[in-house]
Motif scaffolding. Structure first.
Motif, short mmCIF file in Angstrom:
data_model
loop_
_atom_site.label_atom_id
_atom_site.label_comp_id
_atom_site.label_asym_id
_atom_site.label_seq_id
_atom_site.Cartn_x
_atom_site.Cartn_y
_atom_site.Cartn_z
N MET A 331 0.83 -1.21 0.00
CA MET A 331 0.00 0.00 0.00
C MET A 331 0.86 1.26 0.00
N ARG A 332 2.03 1.21 0.62
CA ARG A 332 2.94 2.36 0.53
C ARG A 332 3.43 2.53 -0.91
N ASP A 333 3.70 1.40 -1.57
CA ASP A 333 4.11 1.48 -2.98
C ASP A 333 2.99 2.04 -3.84
N VAL A 334 1.77 1.58 -3.61
CA VAL A 334 0.62 2.08 -4.38
C VAL A 334 0.46 3.58 -4.18
N GLU A 335 0.62 4.04 -2.95
CA GLU A 335 0.51 5.48 -2.67
C GLU A 335 1.60 6.26 -3.40
N SER A 336 2.81 5.72 -3.45
CA SER A 336 3.89 6.39 -4.18
C SER A 336 3.58 6.45 -5.67
N PHE A 337 3.06 5.37 -6.21
CA PHE A 337 2.70 5.38 -7.64
C PHE A 337 1.60 6.40 -7.91
N ASP A 338 0.58 6.43 -7.05
CA ASP A 338 -0.55 7.35 -7.27
C ASP A 338 -0.13 8.81 -7.17
N GLN A 339 0.71 9.12 -6.21
CA GLN A 339 1.01 10.51 -5.92
C GLN A 339 2.24 11.05 -6.66
N VAL A 340 3.21 10.19 -6.94
CA VAL A 340 4.48 10.69 -7.49
C VAL A 340 4.84 10.03 -8.81
N ILE A 341 4.98 8.72 -8.82
CA ILE A 341 5.62 8.05 -9.95
C ILE A 341 4.79 8.16 -11.22
N LEU A 342 3.52 7.78 -11.16
CA LEU A 342 2.69 7.81 -12.37
C LEU A 342 2.46 9.22 -12.89
N PRO A 343 2.12 10.20 -12.04
CA PRO A 343 1.97 11.56 -12.57
C PRO A 343 3.27 12.09 -13.18
N SER A 344 4.41 11.80 -12.54
CA SER A 344 5.69 12.29 -13.08
C SER A 344 6.02 11.61 -14.40
N ALA A 345 5.78 10.29 -14.49
CA ALA A 345 6.07 9.58 -15.74
C ALA A 345 5.17 10.07 -16.86
N LYS A 346 3.91 10.34 -16.56
CA LYS A 346 3.00 10.85 -17.59
C LYS A 346 3.41 12.25 -18.03
N SER A 347 3.82 13.08 -17.09
CA SER A 347 4.29 14.43 -17.44
C SER A 347 5.54 14.36 -18.30
N ALA A 348 6.41 13.38 -18.01
CA ALA A 348 7.63 13.23 -18.80
C ALA A 348 7.31 12.86 -20.24
N VAL A 349 6.30 12.01 -20.44
CA VAL A 349 5.89 11.65 -21.81
C VAL A 349 5.36 12.86 -22.54
N GLU A 350 4.51 13.64 -21.87
CA GLU A 350 3.96 14.84 -22.50
C GLU A 350 5.06 15.83 -22.86
N ALA A 351 6.00 16.03 -21.93
CA ALA A 351 7.08 16.98 -22.20
C ALA A 351 7.99 16.50 -23.33
N ALA A 352 8.30 15.19 -23.33
CA ALA A 352 9.16 14.65 -24.38
C ALA A 352 8.48 14.73 -25.74
N THR A 353 7.16 14.46 -25.76
CA THR A 353 6.44 14.53 -27.04
C THR A 353 6.39 15.96 -27.56
N ARG A 354 6.10 16.94 -26.69
CA ARG A 354 6.08 18.34 -27.13
C ARG A 354 7.47 18.80 -27.55
N GLY A 355 8.48 18.36 -26.79
CA GLY A 355 9.84 18.74 -27.16
C GLY A 355 10.25 18.17 -28.50
N PHE A 356 9.86 16.92 -28.78
CA PHE A 356 10.17 16.33 -30.08
C PHE A 356 9.43 17.06 -31.21
N GLU A 357 8.17 17.42 -30.90
CA GLU A 357 7.39 18.13 -31.90
C GLU A 357 8.01 19.48 -32.25
N MET A 358 8.64 20.11 -31.25
CA MET A 358 9.27 21.41 -31.49
C MET A 358 10.73 21.28 -31.91
N GLY A 359 11.21 20.05 -32.02
CA GLY A 359 12.57 19.84 -32.48
C GLY A 359 13.63 19.95 -31.41
N LYS A 360 13.22 19.98 -30.13
CA LYS A 360 14.20 20.10 -29.05
C LYS A 360 14.79 18.73 -28.68
#
Length: 408
Positions: A331-360
């Motif tokens: 349950m501590r692992d699940v809480e870490s995934f819910d609050q930190v890991i999954l949101p951060s990983a999803k944000s990283a995908v969004e940032a990487a995709t936008r950066g690739f789209e802009m050529g960065k």
């Protein structure tokens, strides 16, 4: 409105066997399992078996009617008719009743233990189906991200800003997510069928699950759990087996005292033309067989039952502590995934995709971010599975854990 009225009128003429699917909640699944599951129904039959044993144990021995003729010549024969009744001495009947009564208690506790196991199986199957639902949703989200990455890569290649290799990489990633979706769909179908099986049905009567939380909840208080360990069905069953073995020992000891057979009858002599009454008694002499071997075996079985009871308690305490530790960690692992890991990983995908789209960034950064997110989602489901397995272990021992859950 006319079309709606027509549909209502046509409902009675719908094809037989077509049943509208509906949702299923965990309490409904448990209730259906306790009503329809054939394994539990078979276990309940054992109570009737024990009742029959108890009834048989209280019956008295049947009287015996005998007829014999001495001297088969017609004019000199002697005919004897006897009625014999065995009288059980030493409390044999009471000892048999005690053994059968302890058997009834054990049968009822076995049904309770089997009910706890069935509840745990339903909980396991229900949360497995929930995870399968979630896994399919996450796989489809990953597929959508891969499709977007492919579209971005194709746009940059058409604009001459990227190499066609980037499109190939995006297509490979999309094919991998398509595979994840197909596997998730198969897993969902299998998990739904397993859930239906635990409820005692061979067909699916539901198409969706009702639940508030994806996780099995927080673990109950260890202090409350261990305080109630003596009330667990399995430990009480072990104690009932001790009492049953003790009663069996008493029954074997009662067998050392021989029974008395009383006979009464009438004898008629054709030669003397006289009828006389006959009374007799008989009893075995316990010179060699005093049931000493059976008494010794019963005594050892009684000692064995006590050792098994101690072994059951040791096993239950160890399993409970290990399960509570795994549950809390998961349950501590699940809480870490819910609050930190999954949101951060999803944000990283969004940032990487936008950066690739802009050529960065190059597309490798997008792939790395997507695979990190997919791996994190897989680990998230594994943590949920670990928490569920721990809950199932505890619930199999103690039954309904809602009695031990503390709310803030």
């Amino acid at each position: 409105m006319r079309m709606g009225a027509l549909c209502v009128l046509m409902l009675p003429f719908a094809a037989p066997g077509v049943v509208a699917a509906q949702s299923l909640s965990l309490p409904e699944a448990i209730e259906a399992a306790f009503t329809e599951n054939p394994d539990l129904a078979a276990a309940r039959r054992e109570i009737g078996v024990a009742e029959g044993d108890r009834q048989q144990a209280g019956l008295l021995p049947n009287p015996e009617l005998s007829w014999e003729v001495e001297d088969t010549r017609r004019n000199t024969s002697t005919t004897t008719v006897m009625l014999s009744q065995a009288l059980e001495l030493g409390g044999k009947r009471g000892a048999r009743i005690a053994v059968a009564s302890r058997g009834q208690d054990a049968a009822q506790l076995e049904v309770e233990r089997r009910g706890n196991e069935l509840r745990a199986e339903v909980v396991q199957a229900f949360f497995t189906a929930i995870r399968a639902d979630t896994g399919l949703d996450l796989a489809r989200q990953s597929q959508a991200l891969a499709q977007r990455g492919e579209q971005v890569a194709e746009g940059r290649v058409r604009a001459g800003k990227s190499s066609p290799v980037e499109v190939t990489r995006a297509q490979v990633q999309l094919a991998e997510t398509d595979l994840l979706v197909r596997r998730a769909e198969t897993l969902k179908g299998n998990s739904y069928r397993d859930l239906a099986r635990t409820t005692g049905s061979s067909t699916l009567s539901f198409d969706r699950l009702e639940y508030r939380e994806l996780s099995p909840g927080k673990s109950p208080s260890a202090a409350k759990i261990f305080t109630a360990i003596n009330q667990s069905a399995e430990l009480r069953l072990a104690q009932a087996q001790i009492e049953q073995r003790d009663a069996a020992l008493g029954s074997e000891r009662a067998q050392r005292i021989p029974d008395l057979t009383v006979s009464i009858g009438s004898q008629y002599s054709r030669e003397d033309r006289e009828r006389v009454n006959v009374v007799g008694m008989s009893m075995p002499l316990p010179l060699f067989n005093r049931n000493q071997g059976n008494v010794l075996a019963a005594a050892r079985r009684s000692d064995q039952a006590r050792d098994l009871r101690n072994a059951v308690e040791l096993r239950l305490r160890t399993q409970t502590q290990s399960a509570l530790d795994r549950w809390a960690t998961a349950m501590r692992d699940v809480e870490s995934f819910d609050q930190v890991i999954l949101p951060s990983a999803k944000s990283a995908v969004e940032a990487a995709t936008r950066g690739f789209e802009m050529g960065k960034f190059g597309f490798l950064e997008v792939l790395d971010a997507q695979r990190t997110l997919i791996a994190a989602r897989g680990q998230y489901l594994e943590s949920l599975a670990m928490a569920t397995d721990a809950r199932v272990t505890v619930e199999r021992i103690y039954g309904d854990l809602n009695l031990f859950t503390t709310h803030p």
